[in-house]
Design a protein around this motif. Structure first.
Motif, PDB file in Angstrom:
ATOM      1  N   PRO B 495       0.848  -1.318   0.063  1.00  0.00           N
ATOM      2  CA  PRO B 495      -0.093  -0.120   0.203  1.00  0.00           C
ATOM      3  C   PRO B 495       0.986   1.046  -0.008  1.00  0.00           C
ATOM      4  CG  PRO B 495       0.239  -0.867   2.104  1.00  0.00           C
ATOM      5  CD  PRO B 495       1.003  -1.995   1.345  1.00  0.00           C
ATOM      6  N   PHE B 496       2.118   1.351  -0.811  1.00  0.00           N
ATOM      7  CA  PHE B 496       2.822   2.280  -0.949  1.00  0.00           C
ATOM      8  C   PHE B 496       2.913   2.807  -2.415  1.00  0.00           C
ATOM      9  CE2 PHE B 496       4.027   0.538   3.247  1.00  0.00           C
ATOM     10  CZ  PHE B 496       4.035   1.675   4.033  1.00  0.00           C
ATOM     11  N   ALA B 497       2.747   3.899  -2.576  1.00  0.00           N
ATOM     12  CA  ALA B 497       3.138   4.295  -4.166  1.00  0.00           C
ATOM     13  C   ALA B 497       4.436   5.121  -3.962  1.00  0.00           C
ATOM     14  CB  ALA B 497       1.872   5.201  -4.723  1.00  0.00           C
ATOM     15  N   MET B 498       5.617   4.595  -4.380  1.00  0.00           N
ATOM     16  CA  MET B 498       6.676   5.020  -4.387  1.00  0.00           C
ATOM     17  C   MET B 498       6.648   6.296  -5.660  1.00  0.00           C
ATOM     18  SD  MET B 498       7.678   3.467  -1.689  1.00  0.00           S
ATOM     19  CE  MET B 498       9.297   4.425  -1.653  1.00  0.00           C
ATOM     20  N   MET B 499       7.104   7.324  -5.460  1.00  0.00           N
ATOM     21  CA  MET B 499       7.054   8.393  -6.414  1.00  0.00           C
ATOM     22  C   MET B 499       8.173   9.221  -6.794  1.00  0.00           C
ATOM     23  SD  MET B 499       3.616  10.615  -4.918  1.00  0.00           S
ATOM     24  CE  MET B 499       3.782  11.935  -6.254  1.00  0.00           C
ATOM     25  N   LEU B 500       8.982   9.651  -5.823  1.00  0.00           N
ATOM     26  CA  LEU B 500      10.347  10.487  -6.238  1.00  0.00           C
ATOM     27  C   LEU B 500      11.382  10.223  -5.149  1.00  0.00           C
ATOM     28  CD1 LEU B 500       8.215  13.538  -6.432  1.00  0.00           C
ATOM     29  CD2 LEU B 500       9.124  12.424  -8.384  1.00  0.00           C
ATOM     30  N   GLN B 501      12.655  10.509  -5.790  1.00  0.00           N
ATOM     31  CA  GLN B 501      13.702  10.332  -4.858  1.00  0.00           C
ATOM     32  C   GLN B 501      14.255  11.622  -4.930  1.00  0.00           C
ATOM     33  OE1 GLN B 501      16.827   7.688  -6.399  1.00  0.00           O
ATOM     34  NE2 GLN B 501      18.271   8.366  -4.726  1.00  0.00           N
ATOM     35  N   GLN B 502      14.765  12.329  -3.856  1.00  0.00           N
ATOM     36  CA  GLN B 502      15.259  13.579  -3.694  1.00  0.00           C
ATOM     37  C   GLN B 502      16.656  13.854  -4.216  1.00  0.00           C
ATOM     38  OE1 GLN B 502      15.186  15.230   0.053  1.00  0.00           O
ATOM     39  NE2 GLN B 502      15.740  17.613  -0.557  1.00  0.00           N
ATOM     40  N   ASN B 503      17.126  15.021  -4.989  1.00  0.00           N
ATOM     41  CA  ASN B 503      18.325  15.129  -5.297  1.00  0.00           C
ATOM     42  C   ASN B 503      18.845  16.217  -4.052  1.00  0.00           C
ATOM     43  OD1 ASN B 503      19.020  13.805  -7.765  1.00  0.00           O
ATOM     44  ND2 ASN B 503      17.972  15.179  -8.807  1.00  0.00           N
ATOM     45  N   VAL B 504      20.192  16.198  -3.780  1.00  0.00           N
ATOM     46  CA  VAL B 504      20.610  17.396  -3.253  1.00  0.00           C
ATOM     47  C   VAL B 504      21.253  18.258  -4.134  1.00  0.00           C
ATOM     48  CG1 VAL B 504      20.839  16.496  -0.640  1.00  0.00           C
ATOM     49  CG2 VAL B 504      22.692  16.026  -2.408  1.00  0.00           C
ATOM     50  N   VAL B 505      20.899  19.540  -4.100  1.00  0.00           N
ATOM     51  CA  VAL B 505      21.530  20.432  -4.928  1.00  0.00           C
ATOM     52  C   VAL B 505      22.167  21.610  -4.064  1.00  0.00           C
ATOM     53  CG1 VAL B 505      20.959  22.142  -6.846  1.00  0.00           C
ATOM     54  CG2 VAL B 505      19.427  20.008  -6.674  1.00  0.00           C
ATOM     55  N   ALA B 506      23.498  21.832  -4.604  1.00  0.00           N
ATOM     56  CA  ALA B 506      24.158  23.101  -4.068  1.00  0.00           C
ATOM     57  C   ALA B 506      24.533  23.650  -5.192  1.00  0.00           C
ATOM     58  CB  ALA B 506      25.505  22.402  -3.170  1.00  0.00           C
ATOM     59  N   VAL B 507      24.457  25.132  -4.962  1.00  0.00           N
ATOM     60  CA  VAL B 507      24.838  26.062  -5.798  1.00  0.00           C
ATOM     61  C   VAL B 507      26.058  26.845  -5.223  1.00  0.00           C
ATOM     62  CG1 VAL B 507      24.301  27.841  -7.526  1.00  0.00           C
ATOM     63  CG2 VAL B 507      22.749  26.132  -6.962  1.00  0.00           C
ATOM     64  N   LEU B 508      27.211  26.791  -5.962  1.00  0.00           N
ATOM     65  CA  LEU B 508      28.385  27.685  -5.560  1.00  0.00           C
ATOM     66  C   LEU B 508      28.586  28.869  -6.385  1.00  0.00           C
ATOM     67  CD1 LEU B 508      30.941  24.599  -5.569  1.00  0.00           C
ATOM     68  CD2 LEU B 508      29.244  25.050  -3.931  1.00  0.00           C
ATOM     69  N   GLY B 509      28.773  29.914  -5.682  1.00  0.00           N
ATOM     70  CA  GLY B 509      29.023  31.185  -6.285  1.00  0.00           C
ATOM     71  C   GLY B 509      30.243  31.147  -6.901  1.00  0.00           C
ATOM     72  N   LYS B 510      30.673  32.422  -7.499  1.00  0.00           N
ATOM     73  CA  LYS B 510      31.774  32.574  -8.416  1.00  0.00           C
ATOM     74  C   LYS B 510      33.138  32.694  -7.466  1.00  0.00           C
ATOM     75  CE  LYS B 510      33.231  36.676 -10.951  1.00  0.00           C
ATOM     76  NZ  LYS B 510      33.151  38.085 -11.420  1.00  0.00           N
ATOM     77  N   GLY B 511      33.968  31.745  -8.084  1.00  0.00           N
ATOM     78  CA  GLY B 511      35.123  31.590  -7.411  1.00  0.00           C
ATOM     79  C   GLY B 511      35.334  30.376  -6.515  1.00  0.00           C
ATOM     80  N   VAL B 512      34.236  29.682  -6.020  1.00  0.00           N
ATOM     81  CA  VAL B 512      34.104  28.737  -4.954  1.00  0.00           C
ATOM     82  C   VAL B 512      33.817  27.241  -5.619  1.00  0.00           C
ATOM     83  CG1 VAL B 512      32.762  27.916  -2.942  1.00  0.00           C
ATOM     84  CG2 VAL B 512      32.786  30.197  -3.624  1.00  0.00           C
TER      85      VAL B 512
END
Lengths: 301, 532, 337
Positions: B495-512
């Motif tokens: 009785p479980f509808a598996m739907m999605l898996q999360q991505n971790v997203v990180a955005v690095l600024g200029k020069g990082v």
């Protein structure tokens, strides 16, 4: 009765009945109010908002729930006058339908609060003694909280939703009404005409219901009109903090809350409902302010 | 040790600014500090024996070493961390670790087998939320000192009270709860026999590249390089600022007030498309979004209904339009990246099929049902999309959004009908999710295992048995095959509808550059971060 | 003398009863929340044996009245318990977060008074003219605009688009933690200790939330000032002063205004209490580390001790500000005296 004779009847200096006197007073208020352009602007706006909300099914070109994921966050255009939201729903349609909820919440609160406040306040004022003192302490406790904070705590305690928000706002709104009604009652309770009624053998309940409450009604109406905008803002703030109406309900505060993350890239999505809240609240404030001027002879020019 | 104040003062004590202009107040972050914007109000405690939320585990992962760590390139084995090597007895009941020499704690103390034994023993003795990860091998506070021993300063011996798969033990030891704490430092802060728990809640005592300098709840975490660490940190100081609003994170990243944004949503990412000065990092996360159906409620006890709901959901539309980049479609209970995970997609939106299944169940006219979900982006939007999908097959859904903890409370009390929620794996082993979704040995209120299957009254004897068998299987290949089999059965009957898996997203600024994001919070690493 | 003492005792008793009522209301709100405090503390993955143990440790298995008694007993000893979210005693948290709210509210109050009072006077003097109408619309708009809308607009315009002012928070990260805590109000502490860079930075951070909050209260102040002034200008002594040929500004400021400032202070005390409410939303939008944000965060995390503590403190401040307004009113109004 023709227009002129109705006018004469209303403005008569020597009313023949209490009814005529009452209507006459209301008519004179209306005449005063009509000369105040700001108050009239408020009144007209309120009427327009109510009509728009009631006619939502006729006015809205889309269903407020119809999603179109591929066309989400569209800027205002010919097809969607106010753009679309994060699920591609027409913002104008949602605003129109949401008006029913937002204005409906205000009405519900007033309907809940005014009679309770009135009865409790009048009863306490008339009976006096211990019941009165207990009541005043209870109102003190409720008045001791900033309205929003008490409502927040209440909603958190029940579950977030429109009904809880209405109950929470009502719980925080009734004490001032009770206080006003009590003050009015104290002022008239020892008047000759109440004493005469009492001597004539009228029961306590009858005196309170038939004589005292109707006389306290006037000041209560002013208070209500002044309170409207505060109720709208509290409901919106609850929605904004995630404690009021919940998506997908198009309640205006909840619409702002769920769209506030788009403020930078699609400002119209959170701003349209915010503007609607502002307009409604300003309209009630303008009307209330005008009413107070009219009713408070001290401030009349 | 440098205090927080002295370093900050030094960095800010630039010549008494001639220009007290607005420029200064809005200036970018200084070179020796990396500022990260992240939601960190989930932090409860940093003590590895207690920490279980995303943010505190991530910090621990950068402040401590464990015995072993998953090999993230293959995702199927572990490699040594503080342990140099290990041997397993033929019956699988004894594992002996050799500790890598030369590792030092932030205090300067050398890391020995005594510290490792102490760390595991205190997890069992304290038995806080994540304690079960270690106690499930059969350790109790009475036997743990006898069974976890140190033949010499660099040798750690684990005797297992019952038969469990070696790979399972190793993966569990690679979880955050397996962090090795500095025994001498921790015990010097012991109060009322708490094994230093109260002090470790707000301090770290590890051998990782960073150490915790300051934590103010819902405000910030400040980390400073650990001078004794074998792995040298690239940036002396990392400030993690609590910025709950993704839009606000994006804005501050663009203004240069922060260097790294951690919680951007799909719409924010879209705004960054084409801007080359930003680096977007992504990694699949062992976090699953699913719809649980409570079999104890009317209409929801029939398998046909479960299958109808699974066939009604517009997985593709949701993934493409609501959460592009931040979630991927995932229809099995093991998220991609974990050992044994299946990546096929058995379900897609098929309204006719779903309607037919519903008719078979006897609900041709549909029915009404409630669905609880977390009142936050993007769950709000996903829930509303699901509501629209189910409407098409005749199921009217009333949404009941609430705060996460309220949603969890309701599910734990088995009062929900449908629920859309998230599940993050507790450790990098298939058993974590297999047990959560499949195992319900006792469906009564007295059960000692009350995870997701129990909460939805999914009392399936066969699947429960498979979970119990797989965790004992010493042959790795056979074990993996068992989990694959479980996933195939699960999708037909659960009785479980598996739907999605999360991505971790990180955005690095200029020069990082140099941040590494991993499939679980404690594998997100700061050590290589550089700022040009 | 006897009468005055009796009034004082009655007032004190009513305040105490009110505060007692506050504790009852906050406690029971806290206990009927649909969030299991254990889930809030231990998280969703905690196994049943740990849950059962902690429930007993915290006394949550006891009957409600007994829990209330414990809560009340601790309260008398000024022990509000520990916050789950911050791990600190709630009282210590409040001591930490309250100064920031106080700083924000005071700054807003100063701005609101400096603008609101002259505007109100102006409107009264020019009663019925276009100036009066404009002042009225501006101030009514202030009490009609949702605080969150104003806050978001301000951030988008002054921070995101124009870049004139810094964004959220109390101070930039670089300056965080430099200034020793003396009053807890960053701007004041930085000034006392001559950390001028921090002072300037903190001041810039204060501008936006303070202005947003100020507009919210300015409306009320303006409206009340106008009303008082209209009353005062109608007074007989004004007519006398006019007859004496005094200049308009002398009449307005010395005679009329001089007569209403006590009344105004009463209004200011009430406005100040109202600011605490506006602060909840403003602090949330601007990530201002004050009591309002502390309250919202603890509500969202079902951190019951913190919710109770913060609500209590806000309630008590509110009671005392109302009391202050009441006392002032009694002192100046001859009819009540």
């Amino acid at each position: 009765m023709s227009d002129t004779s109705l006018r004469a009847w209303l403005l008569s200096d020597t009313p023949t009945s209490r009814r005529q006197a009452g209507w006459g007073r209301l008519y004179r208020l209306w005449c005063d109010l009509r000369t105040n352009p700001l108050a009239m602007a408020g009144l007209i706006t309120i009427i327009l908002l109510i009509v728009a909300a009631l006619a939502a099914p006729l006015l809205a070109a889309y269903s407020p729930d119809a999603q179109d994921l591929s066309n989400h966050l569209a800027a205002p255009n010919a097809a969607h006058w106010l753009g679309t939201d994060e699920l591609g729903r027409d913002i104008l349609a949602r605003l129109l339908w949401g008006g029913r909820i937002t204005l409906g919440m205000v009405v519900a609160v007033v309907v809940l609060v005014a009679p309770v406040g009135l009865v409790v306040g009048c009863a306490a004022g008339y009976i006096g003694g211990l019941p009165d003192r207990i009541l005043m302490r209870v109102t003190d406790v409720f008045l001791a909280f900033p309205r929003l904070i008490l409502a927040l705590a209440f909603v958190a305690a029940i579950t977030p939703g429109i009904t809880s928000a209405i109950i929470a706002i009502a719980l925080t709104a009734w004490p001032p009404y009770a206080r006003i009604a009590r003050a009015e009652t104290l002022a008239i309770r020892n008047s000759d005409f109440i004493a005469a009624t009492r001597l004539a053998g009228a029961s306590r309940t009858r005196i309170i219901l038939v004589h005292i409450i109707p006389l306290s009604l006037g000041s209560l109406i002013v208070r209500v009109s002044l309170d409207m905008s505060s109720i709208i803002l509290t409901a919106a703030a609850l929605g904004f903090l995630g404690m009021g109406a919940q998506p997908p309900s198009p309640e205006w505060g909840a619409m702002v809350a769920s769209a506030r993350r788009f403020i930078v890239n699609a400002w119209w999505v959170p701003m349209m409902p915010a503007i609607a809240i502002f307009v409604a609240s300003l309209a009630f404030n303008l009307l209330g302010d005008g009413l107070r001027d009219v009713l408070d002879p001290k401030q009349r020019s | 040790m440098l205090t927080r104040r002295s370093v900050l003062a030094a960095s800010a004590a630039s010549p008494v600014l001639a220009s007290l202009g607005a420029e200064d107040a809005l200036a970018a972050t200084p070179k020796n500090i990396v500022v990260m914007g992240k939601t960190i109000d989930d932090i409860v405690a940093f003590d590895p024996a207690q920490s279980y939320e995303f943010s505190d585990n991530e910090i621990d992962g950068n402040c401590y070493n464990k015995l072993v760590t998953p090999d993230l390139t293959t995702g199927t084995t572990v490699v040594g961390d503080a342990a140099e090597s290990w041997t397993v007895s033929p019956d699988g009941r004894t594992i002996t670790f050799k500790i890598r020499p030369g590792i030092k704690f932030a205090s300067g103390n050398a890391l020995t087998a005594h510290d490792a034994a102490f760390s595991l023993q205190r997890v069992v003795k304290l038995n806080l939320t994540p304690g079960f990860i270690i106690t499930q091998f059969g350790y109790t506070k009475d036997n743990v000192e006898k069974l976890i021993t140190t033949p010499d300063a660099m040798t750690l011996k684990l005797e297992l009270p019952k038969q469990v798969a070696t790979s399972f033990v190793l993966f569990c030891l690679s979880a955050n709860v397996g962090c090795i704490v500095d025994r001498a430092t921790v015990m010097s802060h012991q109060k009322n026999g708490d094994l230093g728990n109260d002090w470790l809640k707000t301090h770290t005592a590890g051998s990782g590249p960073y150490q915790l300098i300051s934590w103010v709840a819902s405000e910030h975490v400040i980390l400073e390089a650990n001078p004794h660490s074998a792995l040298k940190a690239g940036v002396p100081r990392i400030v993690i600022q609590h910025i709950p609003e993704p839009a606000s994170q994006l804005l501050q990243l663009e203004k240069g007030s922060i260097d790294i944004a951690r919680d951007l949503l799909s719409d924010n990412l879209k705004q960054l498309a084409g801007k080359t000065e930003y680096t977007v990092l992504k990694s699949g996360q062992a976090t699953s979004v699913y719809i649980g159906m409570n079999m104890g409620k009317p209409h929801l006890d029939k398998t046909e209904v479960h299958q109808a709901i699974k066939w009604a959901i517009d997985y593709e539309g949701i993934a493409k339009n609501i959460v592009p980049g931040t979630y991927e479609i995932a229809q099995n209970f093991l998220p991609a990246g974990l050992p044994g995970a299946l990546t096929d997609m058995p379900f897609k939106r098929d309204v006719a099929k779903a309607k037919q299944l519903l008719a078979q169940a006897g609900y041709a006219k549909g029915f009404s049902v409630t669905m609880d979900h977390i009142a936050a982006a993007p769950y709000n939007d996903i829930a509303q999309a699901v509501q629209a999908n189910l409407k098409e097959i005749g199921i009217t859904v009333k949404l009941l959004p609430a705060q996460a903890k309220q949603v969890f409370t309701k599910m734990r009390a088995r009062q929900h009908e449908l629920i859309m929620s998230v599940w993050g794996s507790d450790y990098f082993d298939p058993n974590s999710n297999a047990q959560a979704f499949c195992a319900d040995p006792d469906d009564s209120d007295k059960s000692t295992l009350k995870i997701l299957a129990w909460r939805c009254h999914f009392h399936n004897v066969a699947l429960t048995k498979m979970v119990e068998d797989a965790v004992k299987e010493l042959d790795d290949k056979k074990r993996i095959a068992m989990y694959e089999d479980m996933q195939r059965q699960f999708r037909q009957i659960a009785p479980f509808a598996m739907m999605l898996q999360q991505n971790v997203v990180a955005v690095l600024g200029k020069g990082v550059s140099g941040l590494k994001v991993g499939p679980m919070p404690d594998y997100t690493k700061y050590a290589d971060i550089r700022k040009a | 003398m006897n009468g005055r003492l009796r009034t004082l005792a009655a007032t004190a008793a009513s305040v105490l009863i009110t505060i007692f009522g506050l504790t009852v209301v906050t406690f029971f709100i806290g206990r009927v929340m649909p969030i299991d405090p254990i889930v809030a503390i231990l998280g969703d993955h905690a196994p049943p044996d740990v849950v059962a143990r902690v429930r007993i440790e915290l006394g949550l298995n006891q009957p409600l009245w007994y829990q209330y008694w414990i809560f009340f007993r601790n309260l008398i000893h000024l022990d509000l318990g520990r916050s789950v979210m911050t791990t600190h005693p709630v009282l210590q948290d409040i001591g930490r977060y309250f100064p920031a709210t106080f700083e924000l509210a005071t700054a807003a109050m100063i701005v609101a008074t400096l603008i609101g009072v002259p505007l109100g006077v102006l409107a009264a003097v020019r009663q019925g003219t276009r100036t009066d109408h404009i002042v009225r619309i501006v101030s009514l708009a202030g009490s009609s605009i949702p605080v969150f809308m104003l806050a978001m607009l301000s951030l988008v315009v002054f921070y995101a688009a124009l870049g004139w002012l810094p964004g959220t928070g109390q101070v930039s990260v670089v300056y965080d933690g430099i200034v020793p805590r003396i009053t807890g109000m960053l701007v004041i502490d930085a000034a006392i200790t001559s950390h001028w860079n921090t002072f300037y930075n903190a001041l810039l951070h204060l501008v936006q939330p303070a202005l947003v909050l100020a507009y919210f209260s300015m409306a009320y102040i303006t409206r009340m000032t106008r009303g008082f002034m209209l009353d005062a200008l109608r007074g007989e002594y004004i007519t006398t002063a006019r007859a004496k040929g005094l200049s308009a500004s002398t009449i307005i400021w010395r005679h009329a205004f001089g007569n209403i400032w006590v009344q105004l202070i009463t209004v200011l005390a009430l406005t100040y209490a109202g600011l605490l409410e506006g602060a909840v939303v403003t602090e949330t939008v601007f990530s201002w580390p004050g009591l309002g944000q502390y309250l919202t965060n603890s509500l969202l995390n079902a951190d019951m001790n913190a919710v109770l503590g913060a609500t209590m403190v806000i309630g008590i401040i509110y009671v005392f500000l109302n009391l202050l307004a009441d006392v002032l009113y009694r002192m100046m109004d001859p009819r009540v005296r």
